[in-house]
Design a protein around this motif. Structure first.
Motif, PDB file in Angstrom:
ATOM      1  N   ARG A   1     -10.757  -2.357   2.405  1.00 48.04           N
ATOM      2  CA  ARG A   1      -9.531  -1.969   1.679  1.00 48.04           C
ATOM      3  C   ARG A   1      -8.686  -1.030   2.523  1.00 48.04           C
ATOM      4  NH1 ARG A   1     -10.315   2.913  -1.733  1.00 48.04           N
ATOM      5  NH2 ARG A   1     -12.270   3.835  -1.061  1.00 48.04           N
TER       6      ARG A   1
ATOM      7  N   PHE B   1       0.837  -1.201   0.000  1.00 45.77           N
ATOM      8  CA  PHE B   1       0.000   0.000   0.000  1.00 45.77           C
ATOM      9  C   PHE B   1       0.875   1.255   0.000  1.00 45.77           C
ATOM     10  CE2 PHE B   1      -2.064   3.503   2.150  1.00 45.77           C
ATOM     11  CZ  PHE B   1      -3.238   3.618   1.437  1.00 45.77           C
TER      12      PHE B   1
ATOM     13  N   LEU C   1      -6.946   6.388  -2.549  1.00 47.26           N
ATOM     14  CA  LEU C   1      -6.106   5.899  -1.458  1.00 47.26           C
ATOM     15  C   LEU C   1      -6.334   6.620  -0.131  1.00 47.26           C
ATOM     16  CD1 LEU C   1      -2.761   5.537  -3.430  1.00 47.26           C
ATOM     17  CD2 LEU C   1      -4.322   3.705  -2.755  1.00 47.26           C
TER      18      LEU C   1
END
Length: 130
Positions: A113, A13, A32
């Protein structure tokens, strides 16, 4: 379903975030950053999610290099704290914004997520005795 974040998932990530910052990709960053993201810059200014994204969507900030190294990841259930080093060659408007920094990222799992909930940058201090 796992209840902890794996170090590798967090490292991946951070790489995805770093690439988006390097490329000034406000669309990728939009995906994000958590909705309540807060960023603290190296001089203490605080930026909301919208302000952080606007740096790139308006073209104010432009990077020619953005590199992350020395990741130190600590996972706490659905949250990870990442401390790392970062160097950049950048301009903010007409001003040189290049430098070396330390940062702390707060990465959370929301809605299945990973997202970046917070970021704090500090100028990178010279090594002791240096």
């Amino acid at each position: 379903m796992t209840t902890t974040l794996a170090d590798q998932a967090v490292a991946d990530f951070v790489q995805e975030w770093s690439t988006a910052e390097d490329q000034g990709d406000h669309r990728a960053l939009d995906d994000l950053l958590a909705q309540d993201f807060t960023g603290v810059g190296p001089r203490g200014f605080v930026r909301s999610r919208e302000e952080w994204l606007a740096r790139y969507s308006t073209g104010t900030v432009r990077n020619t290099s953005f590199e992350v190294s020395d990741l130190r990841i600590r996972c706490y259930g659905e949250t990870a704290v990442v401390v790392a080093a970062q160097t950049q060659q950048s301009v903010n408007g007409e001003a040189d914004a290049s430098g070396a920094f330390r940062f702390t990222l707060i990465v959370v799992r929301q809605d299945g997520r990973l997202q970046l909930a917070g970021l704090h940058l500090s100028p990178h201090a010279a090594p002791a005795g240096g």
